[in-house]
Write an enzyme that holds these catalytic residues in place. Sequence first.
Site, PDB file in Angstrom:
ATOM      1  N   LYS A  26     -14.360  36.281 -16.629  1.00 28.45           N
ATOM      2  CA  LYS A  26     -14.494  36.481 -15.192  1.00 28.45           C
ATOM      3  C   LYS A  26     -14.381  34.756 -14.581  1.00 28.45           C
ATOM      4  CE  LYS A  26     -14.855  40.730 -16.384  1.00 28.45           C
ATOM      5  NZ  LYS A  26     -13.912  41.683 -16.133  1.00 28.45           N
TER       6      LYS A  26
HETATM    7  C1  LIG Z   1     -15.081  43.173 -16.656  1.00 31.32           C
HETATM    8  C2  LIG Z   1     -15.058  44.147 -15.736  1.00 31.32           C
HETATM    9  C3  LIG Z   1     -15.905  45.123 -15.607  1.00 31.32           C
HETATM   10  C4  LIG Z   1     -17.549  44.791 -16.284  1.00 31.32           C
HETATM   11  O1  LIG Z   1     -17.461  44.410 -17.531  1.00 31.32           O
HETATM   12  P1  LIG Z   1     -18.554  44.037 -18.405  1.00 31.32           P
HETATM   13  O2  LIG Z   1     -17.719  43.306 -19.772  1.00 31.32           O
HETATM   14  O3  LIG Z   1     -19.427  45.327 -18.685  1.00 31.32           O
HETATM   15  O4  LIG Z   1     -19.534  42.985 -17.573  1.00 31.32           O
HETATM   16  C5  LIG Z   1     -16.111  46.109 -14.711  1.00 31.32           C
HETATM   17  N1  LIG Z   1     -14.859  46.395 -13.978  1.00 31.32           N
HETATM   18  C6  LIG Z   1     -13.752  45.708 -14.177  1.00 31.32           C
HETATM   19  C7  LIG Z   1     -12.514  45.913 -13.434  1.00 31.32           C
HETATM   20  C8  LIG Z   1     -13.783  44.561 -15.049  1.00 31.32           C
HETATM   21  O5  LIG Z   1     -12.540  43.884 -15.352  1.00 31.32           O
END
Ligand SMILES: *Cc1c(COP(=O)(O)O)cnc(C)c1O
Length: 419
Positions: free
Chosen positions: A198
């Site tokens: 992210k």
């Molecule tokens: C990455 C992501 C999440 C959460 O992911 P985690 O790996 O659990 O932190 C939730 N929604 C979307 C659209 C994502 O890309």
Amino acid sequence: MSKLALLGGQPVFDQPLQFNKIWPPVDSTTAQRLQDVYYSREWTAFHDVEHRFAQDFADYHGAKYGVFMINGTVTLQCALGAHGIGPGDEVIVAPLNWYATAMAVRHVGACPVFVDIEADTLCMDPEKIPSAITERTKAIMPVHAYSSMADMDRIMQIAKRHNLKVIEDAAHMHGGIWDGKGIGSIGDVGSFSFQHSKTMASGEGGICITSDQDIAERIYRSKHIGYRYGDPPRRPKSGPPRGLMCYNYRAPSFLVAILENQLKTLDSLLARYASNVNYLEGRLKETTKIRFQKPGRKAERQGRQSWAMIFDAPEYADIPPAIIQLALNHEGIDSVLPVEGPIYSFKLFNLGPEEYRIAHPCTVTEHTRAHGVILLHPYLGLERPVIEKIADAIEKVHRHAEDLKTHARKLDTSEAFAF
Ligand SMILES: *Cc1c(COP(=O)(O)O)cnc(C)c1O
């Protein structure tokens, strides 16, 4: 005009770009901060280190409260649980792109209902929401996907009309601003992830932001085995309300120590991304037939987890995204991935047909999956000469579309990435 590297030609990059050489960001300020936290022995979630970051992140996005957790999936689960959403309820979700949103709905025992996306923003289509609403619907959970934002004005209008909660999955949208408001602060709760891929990354991590004090308190209790915010360890002053499921979703304070400096530099990172995307799209609109994801309609500043390209012009017919991915990988860009979706076709999605509902055929999601690739965001922050070479590689793929078509059937795409 040299051949595609995939077919034996010279690659555009002599030294391939490597994701793990440029991401996540590292700096000496953060290294020092980590060492300070280490020697302070304040490693758990009980300390000011976490509370200060959660507040700063909430303030930055225009919300009153922030609750930090171990990932951006349990944040969604706690946001749903805090609103009392559970078995027998339905929650409207988007079928692109990551299955955490739909799974979090199942984690509280409710039923995810898939509503298709818009062709331009690749986010939930507000037009298609009303027909998916039943007397069981309790919430809408749009995703602000890749480099765009769901239409929050229309989603909030629909939610108001039908008395539904809105939980924004802003896992891709750190720092986004919609019509003067921080993303995540428009719905009842905003959820962000700090997972490795992210825009702000601490390996794992997530946060809920909200301006509703009661909801903030319920979310906090949910992640901290029932403790109220401010209760000292082992001396809870009160218990959680009956029916609120509480878990241990606490994160170690090293994560926020990593994120502190990233929050300070987020403005400049997003500015660099915007400038390079502007260059790439401006140039490639002239030289190729690629379609680009449109930013949020009222985006004043667009967050970016990745940059989406749709190869759906007739020139690219019969070239699957996995082939485009391989061609770009061979030119030296490792982090091009096919668009993921629909979620209900993931190998990892193990819900039975009675556990979820597809409100209507998700044809736009299917079309996007059939033609889309994304480039992960860290590349968008590279120096301009590198960005120019990325554009060269994409133009090269465009020029050799015919070769790719001829070879598409013969090529082994098993290396291609798929969930
Ligand atoms: C990455 C992501 C999440 C959460 O992911 P985690 O790996 O659990 O932190 C939730 N929604 C979307 C659209 C994502 O890309």
